[in-house]
Design a protein around this motif. Sequence first.
Motif, mmCIF file in Angstrom:
data_model
loop_
_atom_site.group_PDB
_atom_site.id
_atom_site.type_symbol
_atom_site.label_atom_id
_atom_site.label_comp_id
_atom_site.label_asym_id
_atom_site.label_seq_id
_atom_site.Cartn_x
_atom_site.Cartn_y
_atom_site.Cartn_z
ATOM 1 N N ALA B 2 33.752 25.886 13.559
ATOM 2 C CA ALA B 2 33.562 27.282 13.682
ATOM 3 C C ALA B 2 33.739 28.165 12.661
ATOM 4 N N TRP B 3 32.888 29.209 12.575
ATOM 5 C CA TRP B 3 33.154 30.140 11.288
ATOM 6 C C TRP B 3 33.370 31.687 11.960
ATOM 7 N N ASN B 4 34.490 32.194 11.342
ATOM 8 C CA ASN B 4 34.724 33.731 11.974
ATOM 9 C C ASN B 4 34.471 34.642 10.922
ATOM 10 N N PHE B 5 33.199 35.488 11.269
ATOM 11 C CA PHE B 5 32.763 36.347 10.114
ATOM 12 C C PHE B 5 33.523 37.998 10.623
ATOM 13 N N ALA B 6 34.818 37.817 11.305
ATOM 14 C CA ALA B 6 35.289 39.339 11.666
ATOM 15 C C ALA B 6 35.519 40.176 10.273
ATOM 16 N N ALA B 7 35.299 41.289 10.645
ATOM 17 C CA ALA B 7 35.574 42.604 9.646
ATOM 18 C C ALA B 7 37.035 42.601 9.291
#
Lengths: 358, 358
Positions: B2-7
């Motif tokens: 899983a990849w987390n693109f949170a700002a």
Amino acid sequence: MAWNFAAGPARLPDAVLAQAGALFRRSDDGACTIERPFSGPRFRAVLANARQRLAELLDLPSNYRILFMAGGAMQQFALLPMNLARAGQAVAYADSGYWSRRARQEAGWSGPLIEAARHPGATALTAPVAGKWALPADCAYCHITPNETADGIAYPALPDTGAVPLVADCTSALLLAPLAVEKFGLIYASAQKNIGPAGLCVVIVREDLLERSPVALPAVFSYRQQAEAGSCVNTPPMLALEMAALVFEWIAGQGGLPAMAAANQKKAALLYGAIDGSRGFYQAPVEAVHRSPVNVRFQLAADALTERFIEQAAAAGLQHLRGHPQVGGLRASLYNAMPLAGVAALVDFMADFARRHG
Amino acid sequence: MAWNFAAGPARLPDAVLAQAGALFRRSDDGACTIERPFSGPRFRAVLANARQRLAELLDLPSNYRILFMAGGAMQQFALLPMNLARAGQAVAYADSGYWSRRARQEAGWSGPLIEAARHPGATALTAPVAGKWALPADCAYCHITPNETADGIAYPALPDTGAVPLVADCTSALLLAPLAVEKFGLIYASAQKNIGPAGLCVVIVREDLLERSPVALPAVFSYRQQAEAGSCVNTPPMLALEMAALVFEWIAGQGGLPAMAAANQKKAALLYGAIDGSRGFYQAPVEAVHRSPVNVRFQLAADALTERFIEQAAAAGLQHLRGHPQVGGLRASLYNAMPLAGVAALVDFMADFARRHG
């Protein structure tokens, strides 16, 4: 085996340190807590859990709110008058030692400053007398420091400030024992004694006081806005919060605050007993009824031996026994995470040192 | 995977998370860092190491000081005018998007507020033109937000503010690439994008500006007093600082900021390329030269598909792609810790989604 008697940042429970490494393991969403949006449901659950556990430990009355804020108690020194007092209004501070004076000084209040009470004697070896304090009715609040970390002094009872809200720096006192929260308008405590890592401060505030925060106050500094935003005006110190929740859980697992109080009483009795039973070799300068149950201040009758004591104690694994620089002498801090075994090791060393140098 | 693109709070480097668990192991003195006095030699070494590593990464000019402060960038919004401006003095803010407006608003400044510059067009899809900005000579500072995390907008060049110190919120920009620190009077960046866990804010300030902090300012809020105390006016957020040092070390090990810049350019080119090459299925609304290299804002031509995109992306392990609530659409944040493989996975999914819904 080494024992750390630091006054704070201080020892954390073994079980919490053992669990903390897992906070950096990513979950099925490819993130651990500190990598997630603070507005998302997973972090909100972490926050709600911390709040709930703390409220349960304190048996929190329903008209009090818990705020988790960034920074330490010194930041609260400045935020108290900004939130609770109007320009020109009087604020009151009791002087019980080093930290209560710092709180008054860092408040930077330009309005009238009332000294609510102070040590009754010539030397600062007691807390102020906790009777009925005469304060003007329009006084914004009265600030006390129930346990003075540096001076090793504690109030044996709370003062009666009438209609003036009692505000307390409970940094070194919160969670040591059950607390009558309803006697206070506001309580604050930075994390690094009994709660978790530095960088987090717990503020417990009676709801009616929230209305006092001026509208123009920057949101992060406003108790009202922090309460309205559930401590999420901006990203809170997530990691410290997650560890605090582990500490709250650990306390609950030990039997809650009554169990903490019983264990802390035992530890304090063991150490003060060793000092008082040393035939004057060691001395606890604070008057007995005002002695802090958690920051045990003591000294050697032969002051010249102090450095040798600190050195040999450290060599024996008994760390951070030097007193606060403003107070001198020796100090052992016995927060919740210090087990009786640590105090027993200190007492054994003290007896041995006295035999060798007595 | 899983990849987390949170700002932000955002992904931290794998290597840092892998090392972080060891921060809770006690040493021979019976303590780990967060259990030790902040005034002691061991913690001072941790602090000095963090400061030194950051200075090396930034090739910091000798007349700048690094402060490690508690809290986030929003706290700095309030502290900037308290430290840098005199009562009644003018302060200038450029409007480039959501966060630059929040900075101005939370400053709570009661003196004159100058709008230094703003988007030249009718819609906010560019940064202000970075030419020579006309400002009154006695203006205390001019504030910019070089990278707008919510709007996905970046300044292609820095403005010339003449003798007025340029102050910048570099929260989402610091450490992405080499930075010409000498062009700024003050830079600040909260940790949770490229530095470490939330609760820590880096402030880099030109020494001559320290003299402006009023003497009466509470010590924790005073840049001057924090500089004099080496960021130890009170206990700093130790755990966040220790992790930040690990992040600085990781960046150095990767080749420093030039290597970060090269990797970040590649990631941005891959994602913007996929958007621009989608024959209009995906659109990047910001004008090309003003696009943020790190907060990639995009949208679907068929807006009705947005929720389906977010849902299916999450199911495919691509997390936190929803745009900022004030801006809408989609956003992928590609800070230093996001590897090219994560962006490649996103681009693959986007192509597949377009095929299925085009």
